[in-house]
Design a protein around this motif. Structure first.
Motif, PDB file in Angstrom:
ATOM      1  N   ASN A 168     -11.075 -21.403  77.066  1.00 24.82           N
ATOM      2  CA  ASN A 168     -11.022 -21.646  75.381  1.00 24.82           C
ATOM      3  C   ASN A 168     -12.041 -23.470  75.153  1.00 24.82           C
ATOM      4  O   ASN A 168     -12.184 -23.797  74.280  1.00 24.82           O
ATOM      5  CB  ASN A 168     -10.324 -21.745  74.818  1.00 24.82           C
ATOM      6  N   HIS A 169     -12.948 -23.615  76.005  1.00 20.70           N
ATOM      7  CA  HIS A 169     -13.677 -24.948  75.209  1.00 20.70           C
ATOM      8  C   HIS A 169     -14.788 -25.032  76.083  1.00 20.70           C
ATOM      9  O   HIS A 169     -15.418 -25.217  74.603  1.00 20.70           O
ATOM     10  CB  HIS A 169     -12.655 -26.000  77.005  1.00 20.70           C
ATOM     11  N   GLY A 170     -15.513 -25.067  77.208  1.00 21.95           N
ATOM     12  CA  GLY A 170     -16.591 -25.131  77.427  1.00 21.95           C
ATOM     13  C   GLY A 170     -16.992 -24.727  78.650  1.00 21.95           C
ATOM     14  O   GLY A 170     -16.037 -24.745  79.598  1.00 21.95           O
ATOM     15  N   VAL A 204     -14.273 -39.636  75.589  1.00 20.23           N
ATOM     16  CA  VAL A 204     -12.414 -39.006  76.141  1.00 20.23           C
ATOM     17  C   VAL A 204     -12.803 -38.606  77.671  1.00 20.23           C
ATOM     18  O   VAL A 204     -11.957 -38.819  77.872  1.00 20.23           O
ATOM     19  CB  VAL A 204     -11.675 -38.624  75.350  1.00 20.23           C
ATOM     20  N   GLU A 205     -13.578 -37.869  77.599  1.00 21.45           N
ATOM     21  CA  GLU A 205     -13.414 -36.728  79.483  1.00 21.45           C
ATOM     22  C   GLU A 205     -14.500 -37.612  80.364  1.00 21.45           C
ATOM     23  O   GLU A 205     -14.797 -37.149  80.609  1.00 21.45           O
ATOM     24  CB  GLU A 205     -14.262 -35.857  78.763  1.00 21.45           C
ATOM     25  N   THR A 206     -14.111 -39.149  80.240  1.00 26.44           N
ATOM     26  CA  THR A 206     -14.619 -39.827  81.083  1.00 26.44           C
ATOM     27  C   THR A 206     -13.638 -40.442  82.818  1.00 26.44           C
ATOM     28  O   THR A 206     -15.032 -39.727  83.504  1.00 26.44           O
ATOM     29  CB  THR A 206     -15.019 -41.278  80.582  1.00 26.44           C
ATOM     30  N   ASP A 264     -23.226 -32.222  83.812  1.00 27.44           N
ATOM     31  CA  ASP A 264     -22.811 -31.427  82.696  1.00 27.44           C
ATOM     32  C   ASP A 264     -21.865 -30.791  81.602  1.00 27.44           C
ATOM     33  O   ASP A 264     -21.706 -30.571  82.311  1.00 27.44           O
ATOM     34  CB  ASP A 264     -24.534 -31.204  82.684  1.00 27.44           C
ATOM     35  N   HIS A 265     -21.902 -30.839  80.607  1.00 26.32           N
ATOM     36  CA  HIS A 265     -20.511 -30.445  79.994  1.00 26.32           C
ATOM     37  C   HIS A 265     -21.365 -29.570  78.109  1.00 26.32           C
ATOM     38  O   HIS A 265     -22.053 -31.232  77.668  1.00 26.32           O
ATOM     39  CB  HIS A 265     -19.413 -31.236  79.859  1.00 26.32           C
ATOM     40  N   THR A 266     -21.512 -28.718  77.960  1.00 26.12           N
ATOM     41  CA  THR A 266     -21.733 -28.361  77.417  1.00 26.12           C
ATOM     42  C   THR A 266     -20.694 -27.219  76.757  1.00 26.12           C
ATOM     43  O   THR A 266     -19.208 -26.861  77.519  1.00 26.12           O
ATOM     44  CB  THR A 266     -22.830 -26.995  77.162  1.00 26.12           C
ATOM     45  N   HIS A 267     -20.441 -26.972  75.645  1.00 32.02           N
ATOM     46  CA  HIS A 267     -19.342 -25.814  74.833  1.00 32.02           C
ATOM     47  C   HIS A 267     -20.438 -24.618  74.251  1.00 32.02           C
ATOM     48  O   HIS A 267     -19.981 -24.214  73.196  1.00 32.02           O
ATOM     49  CB  HIS A 267     -19.412 -26.338  73.161  1.00 32.02           C
ATOM     50  N   ALA A 268     -21.343 -23.805  75.259  1.00 31.29           N
ATOM     51  CA  ALA A 268     -22.173 -23.168  75.158  1.00 31.29           C
ATOM     52  C   ALA A 268     -21.017 -21.733  74.513  1.00 31.29           C
ATOM     53  O   ALA A 268     -20.623 -20.838  75.018  1.00 31.29           O
ATOM     54  CB  ALA A 268     -22.937 -23.213  77.106  1.00 31.29           C
TER      55      ALA A 268
END
Ligand code: ZN
Length: 658
Positions: free
Chosen positions: A193-195, A116-118, A130-134
Motif C-alpha cells: 500500500n505504499h511503494g 523522513v525515510e532517512t 531507490d524508492h518510488t510509488h510505482a
C-alpha cells in the motif's frame, strides 16, 4: 510501459558517486508512472574525510522540497551514517525527535531537511537505494489479495513489508524483516500500500533493478487483462456553465475558510470515470499511497453536495482523533478532488501549481483504480491509517508554521487591455499578490506575455459580445470564478476638433471605452456576487474626466460617461458588497496610447519639450504604469475594504484637477 532511460553518453557527464545519484534520480523522476511531484526518494552512501582528517560514512539522501526530476547535488542532504545506525537501534523515537536528530547530524548546515525515510535508507546494506510509488506496484498491492500477488510476481527478488506509516516505526520494521528475509537474490523491497525500493552497488544497477521490477508488475497486469482501461468518452461541454461552476467554487471556498481556485481539468478519463455508475463505490475507498493523502485528501467529492462531503469529513475526523496521543487540529474540510458527471474531474487549490499536482495525482489514481478493479477490486488502506498520515505531527507542525499567505491567494482577476502599458503592469501587480489572472486583449501577444501558471491570456475584442461570453466561460472553467475586474482597455484617438469629428469616429471610441464596459459589467455581475471575499471593480479612468483637453472630445466624453456609469453602479451593487473604485491617471507614458506621435503633439500643445512634459505636475515626478497598477491592486485589497465609488488621481498633482 517501463522504459530503461539509461544512456552511456549521458551518464558519462556524471562522474562521481553523488553525480551519478543525481543522474539516475532524474531518470526516475522523468517517468510519472514511478513518481509524481516530489514523491519518492533516493540515496547513496559515500565515505569521506572530514575537516579534522577523520574518515566518515555519509548518507546522501533526498532533501525535502526537491523533486527527483530536477534534483541537483544540493538537493541531497549529507547525514552521518554512524548516528543513523545507532538511532535505528532505539526502541522508539517520535517523529519530531527523529527530524531533530536528522537535522543535527547533517554535515552541511545549509542542506535541506533530510527525508523522513532517512533511517530506512541508512539501514539498507547497499550503496545505492531507490524508492518510488510505482503505479503498477501500488495497483497490485491495493487489492484484497495484493500481498499474495506480489509474492507470486516477485518470489525471492523482493522483501515484502506490510504497511507501516513512514517514519521511525517503518525503519524499525524494515530493519527487522530485512535481516530475516533478505538473501543473495534480494534486489528490492515492496512496502504494501505504499511503494517499492530497489538497491544496488552502482547507480545503474539500482536504477535498472527498479525499472525491471516495475516492468514485471506491469507485465503481470497485462497478463491478467488488467492493463488496458476502457475507451474514454469524448466530451462536449455545454455552453454557459459558468454560474454553476462559480456557485460550487463559492461553497467550497466557504468551507475552506478562504477563497480557492477551482479547475475543470478537461480530462477525458475524468469525465468517463465520473459518469460510471459505480463511481461512488470505487472512488471513495482511499488513495493509492500515503504520499497522496495530504494533497488530495482521503477521498474525492462525488457530485456537488459540499455540505454532505463536509459532514462526512468531520465525522471521519471525530472518529479517529481519539486514537491519536496528541491533540489534533482539524484541517479545512473542503474537498481537493471533485468528480462530477457534467464537470468531470475538477481540482481545488490555492494556486494553479497546487492544482496541477492534484490533477496529475488523480489522473494516475483513476487508471490504477480501474486496473485494480479488474484484479478483483481496489482496496485502499483503512481510514485510520490514512488519518494518521493526514494528521501526522510533522504535517500539523507545518500547518501552524505556514504564515506566508498572499493577499489574493485563491482569487481571480480579469484585466482588459492587458497586453501592454497599465494593463500589462496590472497583470504583474496581481500575480505578485497571489491572484490568478485572466488577461484579455485584441493583441495576440496576450497569450504569451506571461509564463506563469496562474496566468491565462486570451485574445478578445471587448466590443464583441459573443467573444466576451466565450472568455468568461473559459476563465471560469479554468479558475473557478471571478472576484475582481480591472477595466483598462481603451483607445485614445488622434486629436480632432469637434467641428471635424464624424459620428462614426465618435461611436468607435464610445463602443470601446464605454459600451464594451457596460456589456462586460452586466455579464460579470452574477460572478462577482459569488466572490467569496466580495467582488471588486477597478476602473482606469483619466484626468480628462475632470480636466478635459481640446481635440479629445470623444475620449474625454467616453471616459466621463464611464465615470458616471461606475457611480451609478456603486449604488446599485453596494448591497451586494461589490466595491467599484476609479483611478484617474495622467501622463503615464509607458502605455500603448502614448505613441511617439501623440506624445509629441501633446507636448507641443503645452509648449513644452517631451522631457519636461513628462514631469509637468506639482510633484515634478514621472508617473509609470507600475505606479498605477500597484494602486489598482491595493484598491482591491483590505486597505480599501470600506471604500467604494472613490475617484483617486494618480498624476503627480495637477492644478486643473485640484
Ligand atoms: Zn514513499
Amino acid at each position: 510501459m517501463m522504459k530503461n532511460l539509461w544512456s552511456d553518453t549521458e551518464s558519462d557527464k556524471f562522474q562521481d558517486d553523488l553525480a551519478l545519484r543525481v543522474y539516475t534520480s532524474r531518470l526516475l523522476g522523468q517517468d510519472t508512472s514511478l513518481v509524481l511531484h516530489g514523491g519518492g526518494n533516493t540515496s547513496v552512501k559515500i565515505t569521506e574525510t572530514n575537516l579534522v582528517g577523520s574518515t566518515e560514512d555519509i548518507l546522501y539522501v533526498k532533501g525535502s522540497g526537491w523533486d527527483l526530476v530536477s534534483i541537483e547535488k544540493d538537493g541531497f542532504s549529507p547525514v552521518r551514517m554512524a548516528h543513523m545506525l545507532s538511532l535505528s537501534k532505539l526502541k522508539s523515537l517520535s517523529d519530531p525527535q527523529m527530524v531533530n536528530e536528522l537535522k543535527t547530524q547533517l554535515t552541511n548546515a545549509t542542506s535541506p531537511t533530510p527525508s523522513v525515510e532517512t533511517i530506512l535508507h541508512a539501514i539498507l546494506p547497499f550503496k545505492y537505494v531507490d524508492h518510488t510509488h510505482a503505479d503498477a506496484v501500488v495497483t497490485i498491492s491495493n487489492t484484497s489479495n495484493g500481498e499474495e500477488r506480489i509474492r507470486e510476481i516477485y518470489g525471492n527478488r523482493v522483501v515484502i513489508v506490510p504497511y507501516v506509516m513512514p517514519g521511525f516505526d517503518l525503519a524499525k520494521e524494515v530493519g527487522l524483516l530485512f535481516s530475516e528475509m533478505a538473501s543473495d537474490e534480494t534486489e528490492g523491497m515492496v512496502l504494501l500500500n505504499h511503494g517499492i525500493f530497489s538497491f544496488g552497488n552502482t547507480a545503474r544497477e539500482s536504477y535498472e533493478r527498479m525499472i525491471d521490477l516495475v516492468n514485471v508488475a506491469e507485465q503481470y497486469l497485462v497478463s491478467q487483462n488488467a492493463w488496458d482501461n476502457e475507451k474514454q468518452l469524448t466530451y462536449v461541454k455545454s455552453k454557459k456553465i459558468r454560474n454553476d461552476v462559480s456557485q460550487l467554487r463559492q461553497k467550497i471556498s466557504l468551507v475552506a475558510g478562504n477563497p480557492v481556485l477551482f479547475n475543470l481539468t478537461n480530462s477525458l478519463r475524468g469525465i468517463s470515470f465520473s459518469n460510471r455508475d459505480d463511481v461512488e463505490k470505487i472512488a471513495t475507498r482511499g488513495p493509492l499511497t500515503p504520499d497522496h493523502v495530504i494533497r488530495t485528501k482521503r477521498i474525492p467529492m462525488i457530485g456537488r453536495d459540499v455540505e454532505k462531503f463536509v459532514k462526512e469529513y468531520v465525522s471521519y475526523f471525530n472518529a479517529h482523533k481519539t486514537n491519536a496521543k496528541d491533540k489534533k487540529t482539524m484541517l479545512d474540510p473542503a474537498p481537493r478532488v471533485i468528480l462530477d458527471r457534467e464537470f468531470g474531474l475538477c481540482a481545488v487549490g490555492k494556486n494553479m501549481g497546487e492544482i496541477g499536482i492534484i490533477s496529475d495525482i488523480y489522473e494516475h489514481t483513476m487508471e490504477s483504480i480501474l486496473r485494480a478493479e479488474k484484479l478483483g477490486g481496489f482496496k485502499a488502506l483503512p481510514a485510520s491509517d490514512i488519518f494518521d498520515i493526514e494528521y501526522w505531527d510533522l504535517e500539523q507542525a507545518k500547518l501552524l508554521k505556514n504564515t506566508n499567505f498572499l493577499e489574493f491567494q485563491g482569487e481571480v482577476v480579469l484585466i482588459t487591455g492587458a497586453a501592454s502599458g497599465i494593463g500589462k503592469s496590472c497583470v504583474q501587480s496581481f500575480l505578485n499578490r497571489g491572484a490568478a489572472v485572466v488577461g484579455i486583449d485584441i493583441d495576440s501577444s496576450i497569450e504569451t506575455s506571461y509564463q506563469h501558471k496562474n496566468y491565462l491570456g486570451l485574445i478578445c475584442d471587448v466590443t464583441d459580445e459573443d467573444a466576451i461570453e466565450g472568455i468568461l466561460e473559459k476563465s471560469v472553467c479554468h479558475f473557478g470564478g471571478l472576484d475582481m475586474i480591472v477595466l483598462n482597455a481603451g483607445i485614445f484617438p488622434k486629436g480632432k476638433k469637434v467641428s471635424q469629428l464624424s459620428l462614426k469616429e465618435w461611436n468607435k471610441v464610445f463602443s470601446i471605452n464605454l459600451n464594451s464596459n457596460l456589456n462586460l459589467l452586466r455579464e460579470v455581475y452574477p460572478l462577482l456576487i459569488m466572490a467569496p471575499n466580495k467582488g471588486r471593480v477597478v476602473v482606469i479612468g483619466s484626468k480628462n474626466v475632470s480636466a478635459p483637453g481640446p481635440g479629445a472630445a470623444a475620449y474625454s466624453a467616453s471616459k466621463a460617461a464611464l465615470n458616471q456609469l461606475i457611480r451609478v453602479l456603486s449604488m446599485e451593487w453596494g448591497s451586494d458588497g461589490i466595491r467599484l473604485n476609479t483611478l484617474h491617471p495622467n501622463a503615464v507614458f509607458d502605455t500603448g496610447i502614448w505613441t511617439d506621435e501623440v506624445l509629441k503633439s501633446r507636448a507641443e500643445h503645452y509648449g513644452l519639450t517631451i522631457e519636461s512634459y513628462k514631469t509637468n505636475n506639482l510633484l515634478g515626478v514621472e508617473v509609470n504604469s507600475m505606479d498605477v497598477s500597484e494602486l489598482a491592486a491595493e484598491l482591491c485589497g483590505s486597505l480599501f475594504s470600506k471604500t467604494t465609488a472613490a475617484q483617486i488621481p494618480i498624476d503627480g498633482g495637477n492644478e486643473r484637477v485640484i
